[in-house]
Design a protein around this motif. Structure first.
Motif, PDB file in Angstrom:
ATOM      1  N   THR A 334       6.825  -8.805   5.984  1.00  0.00           N
ATOM      2  CA  THR A 334       5.984  -8.818   6.639  1.00  0.00           C
ATOM      3  C   THR A 334       4.603  -9.621   6.314  1.00  0.00           C
ATOM      4  OG1 THR A 334       4.955  -8.303   9.005  1.00  0.00           O
ATOM      5  CG2 THR A 334       4.675  -6.754   6.928  1.00  0.00           C
ATOM      6  N   TRP A 335       3.469  -9.312   7.700  1.00  0.00           N
ATOM      7  CA  TRP A 335       2.315  -9.615   7.379  1.00  0.00           C
ATOM      8  C   TRP A 335       1.738  -8.227   7.331  1.00  0.00           C
ATOM      9  CZ3 TRP A 335       0.095 -15.187   9.791  1.00  0.00           C
ATOM     10  CH2 TRP A 335       1.234 -16.566   8.851  1.00  0.00           C
ATOM     11  N   ALA A 336       0.681  -8.066   6.629  1.00  0.00           N
ATOM     12  CA  ALA A 336       0.258  -6.522   6.755  1.00  0.00           C
ATOM     13  C   ALA A 336      -0.498  -6.949   8.548  1.00  0.00           C
ATOM     14  CB  ALA A 336      -1.050  -6.437   5.453  1.00  0.00           C
ATOM     15  N   TYR A 337      -1.294  -7.462   8.889  1.00  0.00           N
ATOM     16  CA  TYR A 337      -2.077  -7.757  10.400  1.00  0.00           C
ATOM     17  C   TYR A 337      -0.758  -8.553  10.521  1.00  0.00           C
ATOM     18  CZ  TYR A 337      -5.599  -5.471   7.932  1.00  0.00           C
ATOM     19  OH  TYR A 337      -6.041  -4.505   7.127  1.00  0.00           O
ATOM     20  N   SER A 338      -0.911  -8.191  12.328  1.00  0.00           N
ATOM     21  CA  SER A 338       0.228  -9.465  12.506  1.00  0.00           C
ATOM     22  C   SER A 338      -0.707 -10.744  12.842  1.00  0.00           C
ATOM     23  CB  SER A 338       0.234  -8.959  14.368  1.00  0.00           C
ATOM     24  OG  SER A 338       0.686  -9.766  15.481  1.00  0.00           O
ATOM     25  N   THR A 404       2.414 -12.592   1.858  1.00  0.00           N
ATOM     26  CA  THR A 404       3.673 -11.639   2.816  1.00  0.00           C
ATOM     27  C   THR A 404       3.110 -10.555   1.553  1.00  0.00           C
ATOM     28  OG1 THR A 404       4.482 -13.471   1.845  1.00  0.00           O
ATOM     29  CG2 THR A 404       5.978 -11.736   2.130  1.00  0.00           C
ATOM     30  N   TYR A 405       3.926  -9.355   1.918  1.00  0.00           N
ATOM     31  CA  TYR A 405       4.239  -7.878   2.081  1.00  0.00           C
ATOM     32  C   TYR A 405       5.028  -7.659   2.288  1.00  0.00           C
ATOM     33  CZ  TYR A 405       2.597  -3.141   1.413  1.00  0.00           C
ATOM     34  OH  TYR A 405       2.713  -1.664   1.183  1.00  0.00           O
ATOM     35  N   MET A 406       6.065  -7.212   0.828  1.00  0.00           N
ATOM     36  CA  MET A 406       6.944  -6.525   0.646  1.00  0.00           C
ATOM     37  C   MET A 406       7.156  -5.012   0.824  1.00  0.00           C
ATOM     38  SD  MET A 406       9.106  -9.510   0.767  1.00  0.00           S
ATOM     39  CE  MET A 406      11.107  -8.428   1.639  1.00  0.00           C
ATOM     40  N   MET A 407       8.041  -4.250   1.845  1.00  0.00           N
ATOM     41  CA  MET A 407       7.837  -3.151   2.443  1.00  0.00           C
ATOM     42  C   MET A 407       8.443  -2.670   0.746  1.00  0.00           C
ATOM     43  SD  MET A 407       6.444  -2.850   5.150  1.00  0.00           S
ATOM     44  CE  MET A 407       7.476  -3.785   6.673  1.00  0.00           C
ATOM     45  N   GLY A 408       7.910  -1.479   0.379  1.00  0.00           N
ATOM     46  CA  GLY A 408       8.232  -1.110  -0.524  1.00  0.00           C
ATOM     47  C   GLY A 408       8.018  -1.758  -2.226  1.00  0.00           C
ATOM     48  N   LYS A 409       7.503  -2.412  -2.119  1.00  0.00           N
ATOM     49  CA  LYS A 409       6.803  -3.508  -3.324  1.00  0.00           C
ATOM     50  C   LYS A 409       5.512  -3.919  -3.697  1.00  0.00           C
ATOM     51  CE  LYS A 409       8.692  -7.511  -5.991  1.00  0.00           C
ATOM     52  NZ  LYS A 409       9.263  -7.108  -7.072  1.00  0.00           N
TER      53      LYS A 409
END
Length: 427
Positions: A334-338, A404-409
């Motif tokens: 996701t993006w960390a902020y909407s 881009t922010y990957m969850m858990g990464k």
């Protein structure tokens, strides 16, 4: 002789008065020009800066979709109301929504937007997302009220169309992201990229051009590119029918393309069912068309984020924990902020800054300053839109994207990457 002398003295006295007055007026003229300078940028003159503009100064209109179609956009408007108050309670923000089925209710959409110009205090109108009909609505606004600043967030109409009536248009960077989303999928080990959309969206230059860039990037990186079609939520099947289609199709898609396939959809309503099924059956999801930790994740994960409302650090943390708990670490991003939330709030803040004389409408750093107010710690990148056919750079159209922010990464560092020049000429 005495009369002559008296007359001469009188003339000299009057001349001295005029010279003296002239010397005093000169600085005032310079100051007036300096103070009026912001008006030349199409922004109305503003009073002395204050912590918050008073309701008597100006009103700002904000138009978004409803909760069912674009919740994040609407929440951004609520943030502005929280900060500056609504017009109905003596504040400056007038928020209205356009119909869910806006393609079949074009005249209603146009009336909702242009109707904001009826307010004599209205000085700026922001539409996010700027769905079809926004150009015509802005044209009608300008015919009646050329003093109103018109701003289009995430314009759906082609760039050369929205640029004719919007004083400022902002889109997610469909050029850079067309490359970066595929590159990220490749880095994560994906071998296939599945793009899900429908004819209406594929008729938009922004989306069709992005698809071409995605396809070209897949070819260069040795990945398979697949186009899948799903029902348009604005058609007769509605949102419910479109979502049901995704729920039913994902298992078959995973069987056909494998668990190392990354999936992408162009519509917000498709996102939740897509995420839900990918969490259950496998596959990757790099980021949404309009990325946000709120975009589809709460419903897909079955989590309540009401306690974290407005706190995106807390929202991301809770969403990430749930994704990891379901085995999705390193597969969902996701993006960390909407983007939708930030665009509504950021463009509203930018308009306010311009109206107060604190920012310039078309200055990129001033725009980023307004966005940065709502995205502490996240990196952005962007540039002015360049027409792929003519090579002409637009002065009033900006493309932007967040890392881009990957969850858990964690962050993938995309905001710092340089997109190869050749991708900017693909159409």
């Amino acid at each position: 002789m005495k009369k002559t002398l008296a007359l001469v003295l009188c003339i000299l006295l009057v001349s001295a008065v005029f010279v003296s007055c002239g010397k005093k007026e000169a600085p005032a003229t310079v100051e007036t020009k300096t103070e009026a300078a912001p008006v030349a940028t199409a922004a109305p003159a503003a009073p002395a800066p204050a912590a918050k503009p008073a309701a008597s100064d100006f009103h700002v209109g904000v138009v978004t979709g409803t909760v069912s179609q674009s919740e994040d956009d609407l929440r951004g408007a609520e943030r502005l109301i929280e900060e500056y108050g609504s017009v109905s309670t003596g504040g400056i923000i007038q928020h209205v929504t356009y119909p869910d089925n806006f393609m079949d209710e074009a005249e209603t959409t146009i009336s909702v937007i242009s109707g904001l110009a009826d307010d004599p205090k209205m000085k700026a109108i922001i539409v996010n997302q700027a769905i079809p009909g926004t150009t015509e609505a802005f044209r009608r606004v300008k015919e009646r009220r050329p003093d109103i600043i018109t701003i289009a967030g995430e314009a759906h109409e082609d760039p050369n169309v929205i640029q004719t009536s919007a004083d400022l248009a902002v889109n997610n960077d469909f050029v850079a992201r067309g490359y970066l989303i595929i590159r990220t999928a490749h880095e994560l080990g994906c071998d296939t990229f599945v793009h899900i959309s429908f004819p209406r969206h594929m008729s938009y230059e922004t989306m069709s051009r992005r698809v071409a860039i995605m396809r070209a990037t897949c070819e260069e990186l040795g990945m398979k590119f697949v186009l899948e079609t799903a029902p348009d939520p604005t058609s007769d099947v509605g949102v419910a029918g479109a979502q049901q289609y995704i729920l039913e199709k994902v298992p078959a898609w995973i069987e056909s393309y494998g668990k190392n396939a990354a999936f992408f959809c162009t519509n917000d309503a498709h996102t939740e069912p897509l995420l839900k099924q990918l969490l259950a059956y496998g596959g990757y999801f790099i980021e949404a068309d309009l990325p946000s930790p709120l975009m589809g994740y709460p419903g897909a994960l079955g989590i309540d984020l009401s306690a974290e409302a407005g706190n995106f650090s807390a929202i991301l943390k809770k969403v990430e924990a749930s994704v990891v708990a379901k085995g999705g670490a390193g597969r969902f991003g996701t993006w960390a902020y909407s983007y939708g939330y930030t665009s509504t709030a950021g463009l509203g803040q930018h308009a306010i800054n311009v109206l107060k004389g604190e920012s310039e409408l078309l200055k990129l750093s001033d725009l980023m300053k307004a966005y940065g107010k709502y995205t502490a710690g996240a990196k952005w990148n962007g540039s002015f839109y360049t027409d792929v056919n003519t090579g002409v750079r637009a002065r009033n159209h900006v493309l932007i994207y967040q890392d881009t922010y990957m969850m858990g990464k964690g962050y993938m560092g995309n905001a710092d990457l340089v997109v190869p020049e050749k991708y900017f000429s693909i159409k």
